[in-house]
Scaffold this motif. Structure first.
Motif, PDB file in Angstrom:
ATOM      1  N   MET A 186      -3.402  20.616  -1.890  1.00 34.83           N
ATOM      2  CA  MET A 186      -4.162  20.156  -1.489  1.00 34.83           C
ATOM      3  C   MET A 186      -3.413  19.375  -0.119  1.00 34.83           C
ATOM      4  N   TYR A 187      -4.740  18.827   0.486  1.00 36.58           N
ATOM      5  CA  TYR A 187      -3.306  17.883   1.678  1.00 36.58           C
ATOM      6  C   TYR A 187      -5.237  16.987   2.093  1.00 36.58           C
ATOM      7  N   GLY A 188      -4.431  16.016   2.873  1.00 36.71           N
ATOM      8  CA  GLY A 188      -5.372  15.430   3.733  1.00 36.71           C
ATOM      9  C   GLY A 188      -5.621  13.989   3.195  1.00 36.71           C
ATOM     10  N   GLY A 189      -6.178  13.530   2.499  1.00 30.97           N
ATOM     11  CA  GLY A 189      -6.725  12.678   1.654  1.00 30.97           C
ATOM     12  C   GLY A 189      -5.094  11.877   1.167  1.00 30.97           C
ATOM     13  N   THR A 190      -6.057  10.440   0.570  1.00 35.83           N
ATOM     14  CA  THR A 190      -5.141   9.008   0.659  1.00 35.83           C
ATOM     15  C   THR A 190      -4.498   9.030  -0.157  1.00 35.83           C
ATOM     16  N   ASP A 232      -3.138   3.535  -6.879  1.00 37.29           N
ATOM     17  CA  ASP A 232      -3.889   3.660  -7.607  1.00 37.29           C
ATOM     18  C   ASP A 232      -5.576   4.345  -6.824  1.00 37.29           C
ATOM     19  N   VAL A 233      -5.288   5.604  -6.352  1.00 42.68           N
ATOM     20  CA  VAL A 233      -5.821   6.436  -5.569  1.00 42.68           C
ATOM     21  C   VAL A 233      -6.651   7.505  -6.533  1.00 42.68           C
ATOM     22  N   ALA A 234      -7.234   8.014  -6.898  1.00 40.70           N
ATOM     23  CA  ALA A 234      -7.248   9.249  -7.582  1.00 40.70           C
ATOM     24  C   ALA A 234      -7.532  10.509  -6.510  1.00 40.70           C
ATOM     25  N   ALA A 235      -6.590  11.532  -6.418  1.00 37.81           N
ATOM     26  CA  ALA A 235      -6.780  12.613  -6.187  1.00 37.81           C
ATOM     27  C   ALA A 235      -8.217  13.808  -6.721  1.00 37.81           C
ATOM     28  N   PHE A 236      -8.015  13.914  -8.081  1.00 40.52           N
ATOM     29  CA  PHE A 236      -8.990  14.786  -8.954  1.00 40.52           C
ATOM     30  C   PHE A 236      -8.606  13.562 -10.057  1.00 40.52           C
ATOM     31  N   ILE A 237      -9.595  14.086 -11.278  1.00 38.58           N
ATOM     32  CA  ILE A 237      -9.781  13.540 -12.530  1.00 38.58           C
ATOM     33  C   ILE A 237      -9.151  14.788 -13.569  1.00 38.58           C
ATOM     34  N   LEU A 238      -8.920  15.480 -14.459  1.00 46.46           N
ATOM     35  CA  LEU A 238      -9.089  16.282 -15.145  1.00 46.46           C
ATOM     36  C   LEU A 238      -9.606  15.881 -16.414  1.00 46.46           C
ATOM     37  N   PRO A 239     -10.424  16.776 -17.443  1.00 49.60           N
ATOM     38  CA  PRO A 239     -11.150  16.133 -18.143  1.00 49.60           C
ATOM     39  C   PRO A 239     -10.410  15.888 -19.742  1.00 49.60           C
ATOM     40  N   ALA A 240     -11.364  14.941 -20.318  1.00 52.83           N
ATOM     41  CA  ALA A 240     -10.500  15.111 -21.103  1.00 52.83           C
ATOM     42  C   ALA A 240      -9.664  15.183 -22.361  1.00 52.83           C
ATOM     43  N   GLU A 241     -10.110  17.205 -22.769  1.00 53.78           N
ATOM     44  CA  GLU A 241      -8.908  17.551 -23.191  1.00 53.78           C
ATOM     45  C   GLU A 241      -8.352  18.277 -22.304  1.00 53.78           C
ATOM     46  N   PRO A 294     -10.176  21.521  -9.662  1.00 49.90           N
ATOM     47  CA  PRO A 294     -11.096  19.859 -10.272  1.00 49.90           C
ATOM     48  C   PRO A 294     -11.388  18.813  -8.730  1.00 49.90           C
ATOM     49  N   THR A 295     -12.730  18.364  -9.113  1.00 50.41           N
ATOM     50  CA  THR A 295     -13.376  18.416  -7.677  1.00 50.41           C
ATOM     51  C   THR A 295     -12.441  16.845  -7.195  1.00 50.41           C
ATOM     52  N   LEU A 296     -11.781  16.871  -6.082  1.00 46.32           N
ATOM     53  CA  LEU A 296     -11.436  16.718  -5.008  1.00 46.32           C
ATOM     54  C   LEU A 296     -12.008  15.194  -4.689  1.00 46.32           C
ATOM     55  N   LEU A 297     -11.120  13.683  -4.762  1.00 42.36           N
ATOM     56  CA  LEU A 297     -11.786  13.061  -4.590  1.00 42.36           C
ATOM     57  C   LEU A 297     -10.973  12.048  -2.960  1.00 42.36           C
ATOM     58  N   ASN A 298     -11.355  11.112  -2.695  1.00 42.91           N
ATOM     59  CA  ASN A 298     -10.320  10.121  -1.824  1.00 42.91           C
ATOM     60  C   ASN A 298     -10.585  10.897  -0.570  1.00 42.91           C
ATOM     61  N   GLY A 299     -11.046  12.142  -0.115  1.00 47.07           N
ATOM     62  CA  GLY A 299     -10.608  12.492   1.101  1.00 47.07           C
ATOM     63  C   GLY A 299     -10.024  13.563   1.396  1.00 47.07           C
TER      64      GLY A 299
END
Length: 276
Positions: free
Chosen positions: A200-204, A208-217, A165-170
């Motif tokens: 994973m590590y180091g994020g927020t 409601d803070v997303a670490a990553f988002i899964l595709p629709a399927e 996945p693409t990691l978000l918010n640090g």
């Protein structure tokens, strides 16, 4: 005149006799010396031959390479023979030998016919049990069922591919110091089951803070929560955990970590859920 000639001849003869005696004495001495030298050489030769002969007599390594065929023993097998004391000890060992009385006693307990009958009975019973087992369709798989199950298994194995996945918010991919693989990734099999693994590590951290988002399927049928392992750094000896939220919109959020000292030091996933 005649006497004078005779005397002269007589002296000449005496002189020749004296010369002959001298030559004889000289030759006799030389002959004696030669005889003594011959005796000495002969004694030395006999001593040397006696020594060589004694070495030969004492040599038990078959110096002439005599074979058993040469001495008429070609049909004799090369078998090591036991010493007489060991052979006698074996013969007298009553612990390993059976006496005639014992043999007779044991023979009375079983006959060849009786043993054969028992063997036949066991064979018949085993055959009947084997036939009954072979006819039991509840515990055996036929070829059609096997092929069907193999098809499902192979389909699941082939369809299961992993994505990162693409990691978000640090949030960043966690790499342990020992280099062991903990890649954050997800997959889905033909039965619609999604599995998320890795760290994973180091994020927020937040509701409601997303670490990553899964595709629709790859999203769950309904909102789901999971408990996973969190780092215990800062809380030695006390296992830590995190609560993860996965929504129907595919959002994956770390809502809480029990490690208040280092809440985002280490977050690991090992979740599975169904998409249908």
């Amino acid at each position: 005149m005649l006497d004078s000639n005779i005397k002269g001849l007589f002296k000449k003869v005496e002189y020749q006799i004296a010369n002959l005696k001298g030559l004889f004495s000289k030759n006799e001495k030389q002959m004696l010396d030669n005889v003594n030298e011959f005796k000495k050489d002969n004694e030395e030769f006999k001593d040397s031959q006696k020594y060589v002969l004694s070495l030969h007599v004492e040599d038990n390594e078959n110096p002439h390479n005599v074979t058993k065929e040469q001495v008429g023993l070609s049909d004799v097998e090369n078998i090591k023979q036991a010493p007489l004391n060991e052979f006698n000890a074996h013969v007298l060992n009553t612990d390993i030998h059976v006496s005639k009385e014992k043999q007779t006693e044991w023979d009375k307990k079983e006959t060849v016919e009786g043993a054969q009958q028992k063997a036949n009975d066991v064979h018949s019973k085993s055959k009947a049990e084997l036939d009954e087992h072979s006819r039991n369709t509840d515990i055996h798989v036929n070829i059609d069922e096997k092929e069907k199950w193999n098809y499902v298994y192979n389909s699941i194995s082939k369809a299961k591919t992993w994505q990162s996945p693409t990691l978000l918010n640090g949030w960043k991919q966690y790499v342990p110091s020992d280099g062991s693989p903990q890649n954050l990734q997800f997959s889905k099999n033909v039965q619609g089951e999604v599995e998320i693994i890795g760290s994973m590590y180091g994020g927020t951290i937040g509701f409601d803070v997303a670490a990553f988002i899964l595709p629709a399927e790859y999203r769950p049928l309904q909102t789901s929560h999971f408990i996973g392992v969190a780092s215990s750094s800062g809380t030695p000896g006390i296992p830590q955990y995190h609560r993860t939220y996965i929504g129907v919109d595919g959002r994956v959020s770390i809502q809480y970590s029990s490690n208040t000292s280092n809440p985002s030091e280490f977050i690991t996933f090992g979740f599975k859920f169904s998409t249908r």
